[in-house]
Design a protein around this motif. Structure first.
Motif, PDB file in Angstrom:
ATOM      1  N   LEU A  78       0.804  -1.185   0.064  1.00 53.74           N
ATOM      2  CA  LEU A  78       0.005  -0.126  -0.010  1.00 53.74           C
ATOM      3  C   LEU A  78       0.655   1.239  -0.115  1.00 53.74           C
ATOM      4  N   SER A  79       1.947   1.293   1.032  1.00 51.53           N
ATOM      5  CA  SER A  79       2.978   2.522   0.805  1.00 51.53           C
ATOM      6  C   SER A  79       3.608   2.481  -0.451  1.00 51.53           C
ATOM      7  N   LEU A  80       4.001   1.421  -0.971  1.00 49.54           N
ATOM      8  CA  LEU A  80       4.577   1.610  -2.488  1.00 49.54           C
ATOM      9  C   LEU A  80       3.727   2.205  -3.577  1.00 49.54           C
ATOM     10  N   THR A  81       2.256   1.406  -3.194  1.00 50.86           N
ATOM     11  CA  THR A  81       1.248   2.166  -4.261  1.00 50.86           C
ATOM     12  C   THR A  81       0.945   3.645  -4.308  1.00 50.86           C
ATOM     13  N   ILE A  82       0.935   4.361  -2.980  1.00 54.31           N
ATOM     14  CA  ILE A  82       0.796   5.549  -2.733  1.00 54.31           C
ATOM     15  C   ILE A  82       2.091   6.322  -3.466  1.00 54.31           C
TER      16      ILE A  82
END
Length: 155
Positions: A78-82
């Motif tokens: 999720l952090s990498l997606t953001i």
């Protein structure tokens, strides 16, 4: 488990520092009228990365942990997606312009992290258009600032 969290935070702090540095480097190449937001965003990334690093160093001292970078799998997609979305947005602004890039970014973020229904898509479009109208009135009419138009639209 604590060491795994520290590894993730260190990796994220490093990525934010790199992203902030790239945004600052690119932001200072814009015209003075158009550079306020990218420069603000770059300094925000760098500042939060430094704050995160200070917190991590305090944890290292308090718990006497060692830092190793043996990532077996991505632990925070999720952090990498953001981060990928924000990075793509930062690259798109000089090419597509602020308004078009922000329109696409907001729609993608709201649709990606919310539930997609016909009704909610209309709400997403309405909120996006309302936000961009507010930005236009505030920056263009009130402050007299030109936001980046984009290389594609600059004839």
């Amino acid at each position: 488990m604590e060491q795994e969290n520290i590894r993730k935070e260190t990796f994220l702090a490093t990525l934010l520092l790199l992203a902030g540095t790239l945004i600052l480097w690119k932001g200072y190449s814009y015209e003075p009228d158009s550079r306020q937001f990218p420069v603000f965003l770059g300094w925000l990334f760098v500042s939060f990365s430094i704050l995160n690093a200070i917190t991590l160093f305090k944890k290292f001292k308090a718990e006497k942990l060692s830092l190793s970078f043996e990532f077996h799998r991505p632990g925070f997609p999720l952090s990498l997606t953001i981060l990928l979305l924000v990075g793509t947005y930062a690259v798109a602004v000089p090419l597509l312009g602020y308004y078009f890039s922000t329109f696409l970014f907001l729609i993608l973020v709201m649709a990606g992290f919310g539930c997609i229904r016909k009704r909610s898509l209309l709400v997403y479009l309405g909120v996006t258009l309302l936000f961009l109208t507010g930005v236009y009135f505030f920056f263009t009419l009130l402050l007299g600032t030109r936001l980046p138009v984009g290389e594609i639209w600059a004839f």
